[in-house]
Write a protein that holds these residues in place. Structure first.
Motif, PDB file in Angstrom:
ATOM      1  N   ARG A  68      32.626  73.791  48.032  1.00 22.25           N
ATOM      2  CA  ARG A  68      33.293  72.600  48.556  1.00 22.25           C
ATOM      3  C   ARG A  68      34.039  71.863  47.435  1.00 22.25           C
ATOM      4  NH1 ARG A  68      29.915  67.291  49.986  1.00 22.25           N
ATOM      5  NH2 ARG A  68      29.912  67.328  47.714  1.00 22.25           N
ATOM      6  N   ASP A  69      33.432  71.852  46.231  1.00 21.30           N
ATOM      7  CA  ASP A  69      33.934  70.967  45.171  1.00 21.30           C
ATOM      8  C   ASP A  69      34.874  71.613  44.154  1.00 21.30           C
ATOM      9  OD1 ASP A  69      32.383  69.064  46.343  1.00 21.30           O
ATOM     10  OD2 ASP A  69      30.708  69.279  44.947  1.00 21.30           O
ATOM     11  N   LYS A  70      34.810  72.940  43.993  1.00 19.56           N
ATOM     12  CA  LYS A  70      35.618  73.574  42.936  1.00 19.56           C
ATOM     13  C   LYS A  70      36.859  74.219  43.536  1.00 19.56           C
ATOM     14  CE  LYS A  70      31.891  72.634  40.647  1.00 19.56           C
ATOM     15  NZ  LYS A  70      31.786  71.267  40.120  1.00 19.56           N
ATOM     16  N   ARG A  71      37.964  74.122  42.808  1.00 18.13           N
ATOM     17  CA  ARG A  71      39.198  74.757  43.283  1.00 18.13           C
ATOM     18  C   ARG A  71      39.396  76.078  42.553  1.00 18.13           C
ATOM     19  NH1 ARG A  71      44.387  71.403  44.527  1.00 18.13           N
ATOM     20  NH2 ARG A  71      44.720  73.416  45.507  1.00 18.13           N
ATOM     21  N   PHE A  72      39.675  77.114  43.312  1.00 18.60           N
ATOM     22  CA  PHE A  72      39.899  78.448  42.746  1.00 18.60           C
ATOM     23  C   PHE A  72      41.392  78.751  42.746  1.00 18.60           C
ATOM     24  CE2 PHE A  72      35.745  80.710  42.552  1.00 18.60           C
ATOM     25  CZ  PHE A  72      34.930  79.712  43.044  1.00 18.60           C
ATOM     26  N   TYR A  73      41.835  79.469  41.728  1.00 14.62           N
ATOM     27  CA  TYR A  73      43.247  79.869  41.636  1.00 14.62           C
ATOM     28  C   TYR A  73      43.291  81.357  41.302  1.00 14.62           C
ATOM     29  CZ  TYR A  73      43.728  74.821  40.969  1.00 14.62           C
ATOM     30  OH  TYR A  73      43.651  73.458  41.111  1.00 14.62           O
TER      31      TYR A  73
END
Ligand SMILES: [Zn+2]
Length: 271
Positions: A68-73
């Motif tokens: 929910r909290d971390k953004r993946f690229y």
């Protein structure tokens, strides 16, 4: 509006905001863990199936918050999917079990390359000459809220959980270390650990590994850990989770320090 009415109004607004936050947290906690994610964890991280049920449930909960909290690229053309996100989160959250945690609160971004990536490093030789070197890396942890990983190597580490090498455990151990304000192999210890014995045991073991590396002797702990105390902590984390029985036998004091810090005994999952 009188001052009394104004204060009453502010009180109502604050109460409503708190109620909304509590309701959101409650409904998030109640959201079931997706069965597809359980399939990914079971398929890609064999140690997951060996965890006691209580730890498995804890891990699932941590994975939910993490995703929910971390953004993946995705980098270099890698198309992200749940398999990638869940496989990374599942291993990263192993380091949080049984511990008070705020889910790597300093970490915001996870960059994933298809395979090992090239990073530019600035180096200074003994004469003070500064040069740029390009190095192939499997992972990198930054203090500014970023972890970079090679998906190929994430999968290799997850599938083979007994060779003592795991890039996710390594980079996320650096993240825990960084939470103390500097990356120096001295993370914030919980109530179970003593800074005095941590410093004594880890310093002695680090020196011993440096001696082994210099004299060319083999060692259970990967000799990359002899680079500096921060790398030592990250490498020992890999050994602790992946080769716990060997670590307990050959480095009992170090094993006990790691067991106190991580609040789990991974030897119980493999014996
Ligand atoms: Zn490292």
């Amino acid at each position: 509006m009188t001052p009394g009415q104004f204060l009453g109004f502010v009180g109502v607004v604050v109460a409503v905001v708190i109620a909304i936050i509590k309701f959101r947290r409650w409904s998030f906690e109640r959201t079931p863990f997706p069965p597809e994610w359980i399939s990914v964890l079971s398929r890609n991280i064999p140690i997951y199936s060996r965890l006691p049920l209580a730890l498995k449930n804890q891990l699932n909960r941590h994975v939910k918050y993490f995703l929910r909290d971390k953004r993946f690229y995705g980098c270099d053309g890698l198309v992200l999917n749940d398999e990638i996100r869940v496989t990374i989160a599942g291993q990263a959250c192993l380091l949080l079990l049984n511990r008070p945690t705020n889910h790597y609160y300093k970490l915001h971004h996870i960059l994933v390359y298809p395979s090992s990536f090239v990073a530019a490093r600035t180096e200074q030789n003994e004469s003070g000459v500064v040069s740029q070197k390009h190095t192939g890396l499997l992972g990198e942890s930054w203090s500014q809220g970023k972890v970079i990983l090679s998906w190929d190597d994430v999968m290799k580490g997850a599938k083979n959980f007994s060779d003592g090498h795991n890039v996710v455990l390594h980079e996320f151990a650096h993240q825990l270390d960084q939470e103390s304000g500097s990356t120096n192999g001295a993370p914030l210890l919980g109530a179970q650990s003593s800074y005095q014995s941590w410093t004594r045991v880890l310093s002695d073991e680090f020196e011993q590994l440096q001696k082994q590396a210099r004299s060319g002797y083999s060692s259970l702990i990967d000799q990359y850990g002899a680079t500096n105390p921060a790398e030592f902590f990250a490498v020992v984390t890999e050994t602790f989770f992946e080769r716990p029985i060997q670590l307990r036998r050959r480095h009992p004091e170090l094993f006990e320090e790691m067991k106190s810090f991580y609040a789990v005994d991974p030897s119980e999952w493999v014996e």
